[in-house]
Design a protein around this motif. Structure first.
Motif, PDB file in Angstrom:
ATOM      1  N   GLN A 157       0.833  -1.185   0.000  1.00  0.00           N
ATOM      2  CA  GLN A 157       0.000   0.000   0.000  1.00  0.00           C
ATOM      3  C   GLN A 157       0.878   1.249   0.000  1.00  0.00           C
ATOM      4  N   GLN A 214       2.670   4.665   1.038  1.00  0.00           N
ATOM      5  CA  GLN A 214       3.066   5.162   2.360  1.00  0.00           C
ATOM      6  C   GLN A 214       2.332   6.468   2.663  1.00  0.00           C
ATOM      7  N   THR A 238      -2.397   9.719   8.484  1.00  0.00           N
ATOM      8  CA  THR A 238      -3.152   8.499   8.751  1.00  0.00           C
ATOM      9  C   THR A 238      -4.084   8.693   9.934  1.00  0.00           C
ATOM     10  N   ASN A 291      -8.276   8.599   9.844  1.00  0.00           N
ATOM     11  CA  ASN A 291      -8.930   7.494  10.551  1.00  0.00           C
ATOM     12  C   ASN A 291      -9.155   7.887  12.012  1.00  0.00           C
ATOM     13  N   TYR A 343      -3.557  -3.208   8.301  1.00  0.00           N
ATOM     14  CA  TYR A 343      -2.354  -2.604   8.868  1.00  0.00           C
ATOM     15  C   TYR A 343      -2.505  -1.105   9.147  1.00  0.00           C
ATOM     16  N   GLU A 344      -3.159  -0.362   8.272  1.00  0.00           N
ATOM     17  CA  GLU A 344      -3.332   1.069   8.520  1.00  0.00           C
ATOM     18  C   GLU A 344      -4.227   1.300   9.746  1.00  0.00           C
ATOM     19  N   GLU A 345      -5.298   0.518   9.856  1.00  0.00           N
ATOM     20  CA  GLU A 345      -6.167   0.627  11.028  1.00  0.00           C
ATOM     21  C   GLU A 345      -5.401   0.265  12.303  1.00  0.00           C
ATOM     22  N   LEU A 387      -2.230   0.684  12.776  1.00  0.00           N
ATOM     23  CA  LEU A 387      -1.366   1.828  13.076  1.00  0.00           C
ATOM     24  C   LEU A 387      -2.160   2.935  13.776  1.00  0.00           C
ATOM     25  N   SER A 405       3.009  -2.430  12.939  1.00  0.00           N
ATOM     26  CA  SER A 405       2.162  -1.897  11.867  1.00  0.00           C
ATOM     27  C   SER A 405       3.006  -1.236  10.787  1.00  0.00           C
ATOM     28  N   LEU A 457       3.604  -2.265   6.780  1.00  0.00           N
ATOM     29  CA  LEU A 457       3.367  -1.301   5.711  1.00  0.00           C
ATOM     30  C   LEU A 457       4.632  -1.014   4.913  1.00  0.00           C
TER      31      LEU A 457
END
Length: 588
Positions: A20, A22, A28, A32, A97-99, A101, A124, A128
């Motif tokens: 994904q 960066q 981020t 979120n 992974y983003e969630e 993080l 995390s 990524l």
């Protein structure tokens, strides 16, 4: 050596690299917002109940249910750093992974000196592909060293080691895994990780011993499992098998006597073969523990190919492809096995499907698919296309001895002998001890009627690298050498060479036949007949041997037996001219 994790990411179930784009940590977090995330969750029940339920589901690997319970708990109490950190762990297991993080950042906003949250941030970021940031976060977690919750510093040590491994910082990764082992003592997951890195830096014996230790400890596997230890143990053995060496039990002194050198090489062959066999056994254990682990089936198939056990290799590779139908590495190895089995059309189909696969190759990359495709096309008699495919392989790997050897053989099959010999020169320039390269060179020179040079090439093959060379191939060298010596009229030497072939492989039809020809040329007709009978016992459909046997009977004045031999040849091939001529002559 390419990083193992660069192409076998699926085996490491702790962190899977995502491709994904960066995004900065601040961006981020803004995109979120944890408050927005929980607005849709109904507020019911007790915080401690949901937090406990979240932990129970997580420990049972029921991650979707655990996430739902965590979200309920967050709705009731948002400012709990440990809860956010646990939620991050759950999301990592769900590969979100983003969630994950975002959850770790939410925990750090509440408590900046939280080692567990920093470790989850590290994990995390590593997932990524942001390894430098990941290592920094793990370093911070170990410096703070508090608020670990139900976890321990072991997680940070291991996570840092994995990030360092992805950076190919292998000495540092080993230090991190050693740090994990010092925290709580033996830890199977840390030991498996150490085994893997030791394989990366070619310390194969140490890697195998470490994987063995992981299996002996058999606890604290974390998100790993015993099949991984068996897999990496097999991987270390197979890589070690590619490094032939003379061990202490073997003589390493080469003399001018070919037999002395052959004995040394046979010892090397034995040691190398034992490593490949150990790899196959390890992969069998891995697949027994995890039947859906496609990569273990594929690696087992590749190892069986190396051991010349092509039917078994095909079975393992087809199992891998049932699990992962587009697995490029399995497809190209299936293509190789089918080529060796003579199923050229099926091999061609497998190779062409490999290019449309998932892009997971071994170190050879797509060059291997072009190489195997070329061999399949040559088997189908499509030599021009085969040459083009071999050249594509060489465009990707210009100094690949196997590809040059394949090109040489295709040119030989196409009767382009001068070009085949030039390609053979290139093969042996790259790999001076390559058995198959010298063997094929002998065949090319024989076809060019350069018999003395052919014998020299066969002699060089015999003292080359015999690692994993099957007895049948070694016997073929001696048998072909015998045939060339017969053409030169050196009959005693030809018989000696045929005898050597038969000592290596008693079922070599060509060796029995060549021995018979030389004996017949020396007017030792009774012995010649015995050799022909041995050859026909192994393959009674070879008309040329029936005719040779008939001629030996003729010289012995056993005319009826000679006539019977010619008739047997004509039963197999009614149009075989030498049999017809000799039968008619004898009848008159």
């Amino acid at each position: 050596m390419k990083s193992i994790l660069a192409w076998i990411g699926a085996v490491n179930l702790v962190l899977n690299i995502s491709l994904q784009p960066q995004i900065s940590v601040a961006e981020t977090a803004q995109r979120n917002n944890p408050d927005r995330l929980s607005q849709s969750v109904p507020v019911t029940g007790d915080f401690n109940y949901y937090f406990s339920l979240c932990s129970v589901w997580r420990s049972q690997h029921k991650y979707e249910a655990a996430l739902s319970a965590c979200n309920q708990a967050i709705n009731l109490k948002k400012r709990n750093a440990t809860l956010w950190a646990v939620r991050s762990d759950i999301l990592l297991n769900l590969r979100q992974y983003e969630e994950a993080l975002v959850s770790s950042l939410a925990a750090l906003q509440i408590r900046s000196q939280d080692s567990l949250a920093l470790t989850q941030q590290c994990r995390s970021l590593s997932a990524l592909g942001r390894q430098d940031e990941a290592i920094a976060a793990c370093n911070r977690a170990l410096e703070v060293n508090k608020n670990w919750g139900e976890f321990s510093p072991t997680l940070a040590w291991i996570s840092r080691g994995l990030a360092q491994e992805r950076k190919q910082h292998y000495p540092q990764a080993l230090e991190s895994f050693e740090g994990a082992l010092k925290v709580e003592g033996p830890n199977s997951f840390a030991l498996v990780s150490r085994c893997r890195v030791l394989s990366e830096i070619r310390q194969y014996e140490a890697a195998i011993a470490t994987c063995d230790r992981a299996l002996q400890v058999n606890e604290n596997w974390g998100e790993s499992f015993p099949a991984q230890a068996w897999f990496w143990r097999g991987f270390a053995f197979s890589r070690w098998g590619q490094v032939p060496e003379v061990l202490g039990s073997c003589s390493s002194t080469e003399t001018a006597l070919p037999m002395t050198i052959v004995l040394t090489n046979e010892c090397v062959k034995k040691n190398t073969q034992e490593r490949w066999e150990a790899a196959v056994n390890s992969y069998e254990q891995a697949t027994a523990n995890a039947p859906s682990l496609a990569i273990a089936w594929a690696q087992q198939g590749a190892n069986l190919n190396q051991l010349n056990r092509y039917a078994q290799a095909r079975s393992s590779l087809e199992t891998a492809l049932k699990i992962s139908p587009n697995y490029a590495f399995a497809l190209v190895n299936l293509c190789a096995a089918l080529n060796k089995l003579g199923n050229y059309q099926e091999a061609l189909n497998a190779c062409e499907k490999a290019w449309q696969g998932d892009g997971k190759w071994d170190e050879s990359g797509p060059a291997d698919a072009f190489l195997q495709r070329g061999q399949a096309l040559a088997g189908l008699g499509q030599f021009e296309e085969a040459l083009a495919s071999a050249d594509r392989a060489l465009s990707l790997r210009p100094n690949w001895d196997l590809a040059w050897n394949a090109k040489s053989v295709i040119l030989w099959q196409a009767q382009k002998y001068a070009e085949a010999l030039q390609a053979s020169d290139r093969v042996l320039e790259i790999a001076p001890n390559y058995f198959q390269g010298w063997f094929n060179r002998g065949g090319i020179l024989n076809a060019m009627q350069r018999y003395q040079e052919a014998i020299a090439a066969y002699d060089r093959a015999i003292v080359g690298d015999l690692s994993l060379v099957p007895a049948t191939s070694l016997a073929s060298v001696w048998a072909n050498r015998s045939a060339v010596l017969w053409r030169l009229g050196q009959y005693p030497e030809a018989i000696a060479s045929a005898n050597r072939a038969l000592a290596t492989d008693p079922n070599s039809v060509s060796a029995w036949f060549n021995r018979g020809l030389s004996l017949e040329s020396m007017k030792q007709y009774e012995e010649a007949v015995n050799s022909y009978q041995q050859a026909l016992r192994l393959d009674p459909k070879l008309v040329g041997i029936w005719v040779a046997k008939g001629m030996a009977f003729f010289h012995l004045k056993r005319y009826q037996e000679a006539l019977n031999a010619f008739e047997e040849a004509l039963k197999i091939d009614p149009n075989y001219l030498p049999a017809k001529q000799n039968r008619d002559l004898l009848s008159r």
